[in-house]
Design a protein around this motif. Structure first.
Motif, PDB file in Angstrom:
ATOM      1  N   CYS A 469       0.830  -1.218   0.000  1.00  0.00           N
ATOM      2  CA  CYS A 469       0.000   0.000   0.000  1.00  0.00           C
ATOM      3  C   CYS A 469       0.858   1.261   0.000  1.00  0.00           C
ATOM      4  O   CYS A 469       0.368   2.349  -0.258  1.00  0.00           O
ATOM      5  N   GLY A 470       2.130   1.126   0.342  1.00  0.00           N
ATOM      6  CA  GLY A 470       3.017   2.296   0.334  1.00  0.00           C
ATOM      7  C   GLY A 470       3.324   2.853   1.719  1.00  0.00           C
ATOM      8  O   GLY A 470       4.155   3.757   1.855  1.00  0.00           O
ATOM      9  N   ALA A 471       2.673   2.306   2.758  1.00  0.00           N
ATOM     10  CA  ALA A 471       2.871   2.861   4.104  1.00  0.00           C
ATOM     11  C   ALA A 471       4.347   2.916   4.524  1.00  0.00           C
ATOM     12  O   ALA A 471       4.787   3.936   5.069  1.00  0.00           O
ATOM     13  N   PRO A 472       5.156   1.868   4.258  1.00  0.00           N
ATOM     14  CA  PRO A 472       6.555   1.962   4.687  1.00  0.00           C
ATOM     15  C   PRO A 472       7.287   3.143   4.029  1.00  0.00           C
ATOM     16  O   PRO A 472       8.149   3.760   4.659  1.00  0.00           O
ATOM     17  N   ALA A 473       6.927   3.453   2.787  1.00  0.00           N
ATOM     18  CA  ALA A 473       7.575   4.587   2.109  1.00  0.00           C
ATOM     19  C   ALA A 473       7.167   5.898   2.787  1.00  0.00           C
ATOM     20  O   ALA A 473       7.993   6.788   3.007  1.00  0.00           O
ATOM     21  N   GLU A 474       5.896   5.989   3.130  1.00  0.00           N
ATOM     22  CA  GLU A 474       5.403   7.176   3.829  1.00  0.00           C
ATOM     23  C   GLU A 474       6.153   7.324   5.154  1.00  0.00           C
ATOM     24  O   GLU A 474       6.623   8.400   5.508  1.00  0.00           O
ATOM     25  N   TRP A 475       6.283   6.232   5.894  1.00  0.00           N
ATOM     26  CA  TRP A 475       6.945   6.271   7.199  1.00  0.00           C
ATOM     27  C   TRP A 475       8.429   6.585   7.068  1.00  0.00           C
ATOM     28  O   TRP A 475       9.021   7.178   7.963  1.00  0.00           O
ATOM     29  N   ALA A 476       9.035   6.156   5.969  1.00  0.00           N
ATOM     30  CA  ALA A 476      10.471   6.383   5.795  1.00  0.00           C
ATOM     31  C   ALA A 476      10.756   7.775   5.226  1.00  0.00           C
ATOM     32  O   ALA A 476      11.904   8.128   5.004  1.00  0.00           O
ATOM     33  N   GLY A 477       9.707   8.546   4.991  1.00  0.00           N
ATOM     34  CA  GLY A 477       9.897   9.900   4.464  1.00  0.00           C
ATOM     35  C   GLY A 477      10.205   9.919   2.977  1.00  0.00           C
ATOM     36  O   GLY A 477      10.685  10.921   2.455  1.00  0.00           O
ATOM     37  N   ARG A 478       9.943   8.793   2.290  1.00  0.00           N
ATOM     38  CA  ARG A 478      10.283   8.695   0.871  1.00  0.00           C
ATOM     39  C   ARG A 478       9.063   8.975  -0.001  1.00  0.00           C
ATOM     40  O   ARG A 478       8.390   8.067  -0.469  1.00  0.00           O
ATOM     41  N   LYS A 479       8.815  10.257  -0.247  1.00  0.00           N
ATOM     42  CA  LYS A 479       7.669  10.646  -1.071  1.00  0.00           C
ATOM     43  C   LYS A 479       7.779  10.081  -2.489  1.00  0.00           C
ATOM     44  O   LYS A 479       6.781   9.742  -3.114  1.00  0.00           O
ATOM     45  N   ASP A 480       9.024  10.021  -2.988  1.00  0.00           N
ATOM     46  CA  ASP A 480       9.225   9.521  -4.351  1.00  0.00           C
ATOM     47  C   ASP A 480       8.772   8.070  -4.466  1.00  0.00           C
ATOM     48  O   ASP A 480       8.027   7.700  -5.381  1.00  0.00           O
ATOM     49  N   VAL A 481       9.208   7.245  -3.508  1.00  0.00           N
ATOM     50  CA  VAL A 481       8.832   5.831  -3.529  1.00  0.00           C
ATOM     51  C   VAL A 481       7.322   5.701  -3.352  1.00  0.00           C
ATOM     52  O   VAL A 481       6.658   4.932  -4.051  1.00  0.00           O
ATOM     53  N   LEU A 482       6.792   6.485  -2.417  1.00  0.00           N
ATOM     54  CA  LEU A 482       5.359   6.421  -2.135  1.00  0.00           C
ATOM     55  C   LEU A 482       4.541   6.721  -3.394  1.00  0.00           C
ATOM     56  O   LEU A 482       3.567   6.015  -3.709  1.00  0.00           O
ATOM     57  N   ALA A 483       4.948   7.750  -4.130  1.00  0.00           N
ATOM     58  CA  ALA A 483       4.201   8.127  -5.333  1.00  0.00           C
ATOM     59  C   ALA A 483       4.199   6.981  -6.344  1.00  0.00           C
ATOM     60  O   ALA A 483       3.164   6.671  -6.946  1.00  0.00           O
ATOM     61  N   ASN A 484       5.350   6.326  -6.488  1.00  0.00           N
ATOM     62  CA  ASN A 484       5.424   5.199  -7.427  1.00  0.00           C
ATOM     63  C   ASN A 484       4.519   4.050  -7.010  1.00  0.00           C
ATOM     64  O   ASN A 484       3.812   3.469  -7.831  1.00  0.00           O
ATOM     65  N   VAL A 485       4.567   3.734  -5.722  1.00  0.00           N
ATOM     66  CA  VAL A 485       3.764   2.610  -5.219  1.00  0.00           C
ATOM     67  C   VAL A 485       2.278   2.917  -5.408  1.00  0.00           C
ATOM     68  O   VAL A 485       1.503   2.068  -5.855  1.00  0.00           O
TER      69      VAL A 485
END
Lengths: 778, 71
Positions: A469-485
């Motif tokens: 769902c992208g939650a780990p990217a959100e938690w890690a502060g990685r907006k770039d990864v989150l957007a891709n997921v």
């Protein structure tokens, strides 16, 4: 983070606001510290606290009319009992001790002041100015110094007590004249000679002069004590109300400050809001305070030292810390959010040097309990996520913090773990089941069983969607990864014909509500609630229900979970922190990844404060909570008891391991994906990569060390494959072992192994890793 | 340069597979977050490949990594 953002965050946390007593005190005596010293039997220290703020503490401490007592938190008519007898404690203190801080000599000021009057307010003005090095002419109209003070009976205010304080006044640059004739002309002359003049009207003789000829008493400014005539100030008029010593002191103090400001030619009115009593924003809970009446006084004349000590000990030392009380993480750093906000701001502003708040920023579980219990909704998670994004932006996020979780995410969105298929029987897809990475990794067999059950019970076809769902990217502060997921998830959902999603994980639910609001989402528990139970479903016994922190504001989900538990035949008891106040299991916000010790602390508290066994309805909560040995079952274990694993500890390393089985979460997901694709959709598996074919043999103690170091079987396989392919390795001819290193990304892995005789198997003896990069030998 | 003779001694007998040369103590460089460290490690005298021993990786090196990460 801008400074104005810091101010906004700081304002939200009220821990540093003064307690009610101190805010109500016109001169803001630090009553909390005073009672703390007294309660500890440190009378001299307590006296120093009084003398720090009070002028003539030996006098004021005996006669203060203590407006603080009514303001005391214990005096609250709703949830209090009886206010601390602060006035009596002060009196006891100044009688029992004469200790005062040593006043340091100060350089003389370049202006002089005149103070007219012999009462407490004039003495205060002279005291305050004298202490700051201002040469003061104290002109007393009467023969004796004291004004209204002289009217107190000896038993309340002995002449000797006043004399001792006047000795201190005389040690300052204050010249005292008594029997001074005062009239309008004299006042004019004083104004000509000095930077400022104060008339302390609590001097009886001053009531004889026609003050109305000197100034309009109605025009007196309540803060600056200005009369309207430049340089002339007045206070403490004797009127119809009873004389208030503390008000007289306040007036003298206000005037002294105004005279100083006049001499310096600065504003008389600026920044004086906190002079005199004000309303404090401090919140103090009485929830855990044992009620107790005030300590009685054997002798009505005053408290004995023992009595004073007992009464002072009733002070609850008002403070807020509502969030710190419920959060082991916030307690760990020994402060409170306002302090943490400053530390985080400083951390983000560092150009060169130590970034001292990294661990704090990386360790928050983002569970939001702090905001729920905070009177001002201070959300430490929001602050930390902002800080993490900023650290990523500045390229200052240590690779170690979230490296593991991000690699896990990479895997979970790779073709090895993702799957998006419509109903295998009908090809329709009104619904799609989203098990989430954790359930698939921890208990793949329950994913299959749940999917089959949903397909049997829902109309319109049920597809399956496996993807992060992208939650780990959100938690890690990685907006770039989150957007891709997020984009990749949206595309799969569209491919399936935009089905309604059934989500087993409330973190996914929360994430999609924020990022993909167009997708209709329902929790698995709400969907299961009206459906028939699978055959054989049910359990027995009493469980402590653990709500996942991401269900905090999803009352419907929490209610469905409770209803389901009831239908399954188990009895629930609520945890001490439950429902909207539930506590994180230690995984949220990637706490477990960045700071495993902190996650252990969180679990320890949860599982010692509440009776076992626990019932969880989040796969991660189940694994996390069990890491310290508490028995935890998942709701799906009750739904499919035939598949349930022994409700024993899952693993001391929940992020890595799925349970007592040999496969880690990656492998579980990959196998589940391949198995479902093959069995339900007849999809043949693509060829395996070479490294995947490597069979590993690890003794349990080796496995456990490897897990603790967050080294996956995949890392070990890749390292061995790399060595076998390139021939680049070290060899130990005597033992026949090999030692290889492999650096797929930020981390370098080392594996010591030996090939088993004949075949693909390799015995692993040890594995370790480091983040330092090998530059080469010279 | 940092020396860890006791740890290096435990890796006696290891040979570089490619060059067939016994490893000898030699100067190597490790880098992390902008800092570079000279460390004596078991090195292949021919190709320069070296070992970062477990005792160092999970001990001193981990400590230094954590200090550099301000943890």
């Amino acid at each position: 983070m801008e400074q104005k953002d810091l101010r906004r965050w700081e304002w939200l946390c009220i821990q540093e606001e003064p307690p009610l007593c101190q805010a109500a005190c016109p001169i803001h005596v630090d009553v909390r510290l005073f009672t703390r010293h007294l309660a500890a039997g440190k009378v001299d220290e307590a006296r120093k606290v009084l003398a720090k703020t009070m002028p003539l503490s030996g006098v004021l401490g005996r006669i203060c009319d203590h407006p603080c007592e009514n303001a005391c938190r214990r005096a609250d008519p709703e949830d209090g009992d009886e206010g601390i007898r602060i006035g009596s404690l002060e009196r006891a203190c100044v009688i029992q001790s004469d200790a005062r801080p040593r006043s340091l000599p100060v350089p003389p000021k370049n202006f002089t002041a005149a103070v007219v009057g012999g009462g407490l307010s004039a003495l205060t003005a002279a005291w305050d100015l004298g202490r700051k090095g201002v040469r003061v002419s104290l002109l007393v109209p009467e023969r004796e110094i004291g004004g209204v003070l002289l009217a107190y009976p000896e038993s309340v205010l002995p002449a000797e007590a006043l004399a001792r304080e006047l000795e201190l006044l005389k040690a300052m640059p204050v010249t005292i004249e008594t029997d001074v004739a005062i009239d309008a002309d004299r006042i004019q002359r004083l104004l000509d000679e000095h930077a400022g003049v104060y008339l302390g009207l609590d001097s009886l003789a001053l009531s004889d002069i026609h003050v109305d000829l000197v100034f309009d008493i109605k025009a007196l400014d309540p803060v600056s004590r200005s009369t309207g005539r430049p340089g002339l100030f007045a206070g403490a008029p004797l009127g119809s109300t009873p004389f208030s010593p503390i008000q007289a002191v306040l007036h003298g103090r206000q005037a002294a400050l105004s005279i100083e400001r006049t001499a310096q030619n600065v504003s008389l009115s600026a920044s004086r809001e906190k002079e005199g009593p004000f309303e404090t924003r401090l919140f103090t809970s009485m929830a855990d305070v044992e009620h107790a009446p005030a300590t009685p006084m054997a002798d009505p004349g005053g408290y004995t030292p023992e009595e004073a000590r007992a009464e002072a000990a009733r002070c609850i030392q008002c403070e807020c810390k509502e969030c710190v009380k419920v959060c082991p993480y916030l307690a760990h750093f020994k402060g409170y959010p306002k302090k943490y906000a400053r530390e985080i701001y400083n951390n983000l502003s560092v150009v060169h040097g130590l970034r001292a708040a990294n661990t704090m920023i990386e360790s928050c579980s983002n569970c939001g309990l702090c905001a729920e219990v905070c009177p001002n909704d201070f959300h430490m998670g929001t602050l930390c996520l902002m800080a993490r994004r900023e650290m990523v932006r500045q390229d200052k996020m240590p690779a170690s913090a979230f490296d593991f979780a991000l690699r896990d995410l990479d895997f979970n969105v790779s073709s090895k773990a993702t799957l998006a298929k419509p109903d295998p029987d009908t090809g329709a897809c009104e619904w799609a089941f989203v098990p989430g990475c954790q359930l698939a990794g921890a208990t793949p067999e329950l994913v299959r069983a749940t999917y089959d059950h949903l397909r049997a019970g829902l109309e319109g076809g049920v597809g399956l969607l496996m993807h992060c769902c992208g939650a780990p990217a959100e938690w890690a502060g990685r907006k770039d990864v989150l957007a891709n997921v997020t984009e990749s998830f949206r595309a799969l959902w569209k491919e399936l014909g935009e089905p309604k999603l059934v989500l087993a994980c409330t973190t996914c639910l929360q994430t999609f509500a924020d990022l993909l609001p167009e997708i209709p989402c329902t929790s698995l528990w709400e969907v299961l609630e009206p459906m028939d139970l699978p055959e054989g479903a049910g359990g027995e016994g009493v469980y402590t229900l653990h709500d996942p922190c991401t269900s905090r504001y999803l009352a419907a989900v929490q209610n469905s979970a409770r209803t389901m538990a009831g239908r399954l035949g188990v009895t629930l008891r609520d945890a001490d922190l439950t429902g909207v106040n539930t506590e994180c299991c230690g995984f949220g916000g990637l706490m477990e990844c960045a700071n495993p010790a902190m996650a252990t602390k969180v679990v320890e508290r949860r599982t010692t404060d509440n009776p076992s066994p626990f019932l969880a309805y989040c796969a991660m909560c189940r694994d996390s909570l069990s890491r310290q040995g508490a028995p935890v079952v998942h709701m799906l274990d009750l739904l499919f008891p035939g598949l349930a694993r022994n409700p024993e500890p899952a693993s001391p390393n929940p992020l890595v391991r799925s349970g007592p089985g040999p496969a880690d979460k990656h492998e579980n997901r990959a196998r589940l994906r391949a198995q479902l694709a093959k069995e339900l959709w007849n999809e043949e598996q693509g060829p395996m990569e070479k490294y995947e074919e490597i069979e590993l043999i690890l003794e349990p103690e080796v496995q456990s060390a490897v897990d603790e170091r967050r080294i996956l079987a995949e890392d070990i396989r890749r390292a061995i494959a790399h060595a076998e392919e390139t021939g680049r390795s070290m060899k130990h001819p005597e033992s026949g072992r090999f030692l290889v290193s492999h650096q797929p990304a930020a981390v370098t892995y080392w594996v010591e192994y030996a090939p088993e005789p004949g075949g693909q198997a390799f015995r692993v003896y040890r594995a370790w890793s480091h983040r330092m990069i090998l530059q080469g030998a010279q | 340069m940092q020396h860890f003779p006791e740890i290096i001694a435990r890796y006696e007998g290891w040979v570089c597979q490619k060059c067939n040369e016994p490893l000898v103590p030699g100067k190597t460089q490790l880098a992390y977050l902008g800092s570079v460290f000279d460390v004596e490690l078991p090195v292949c005298p021919k190709c320069g490949m070296f070992i970062v021993p477990e005792e160092l990786a999970m001990g001193k090196i981990l400590e230094v990594e954590q200090v550099l990460e301000d943890k």
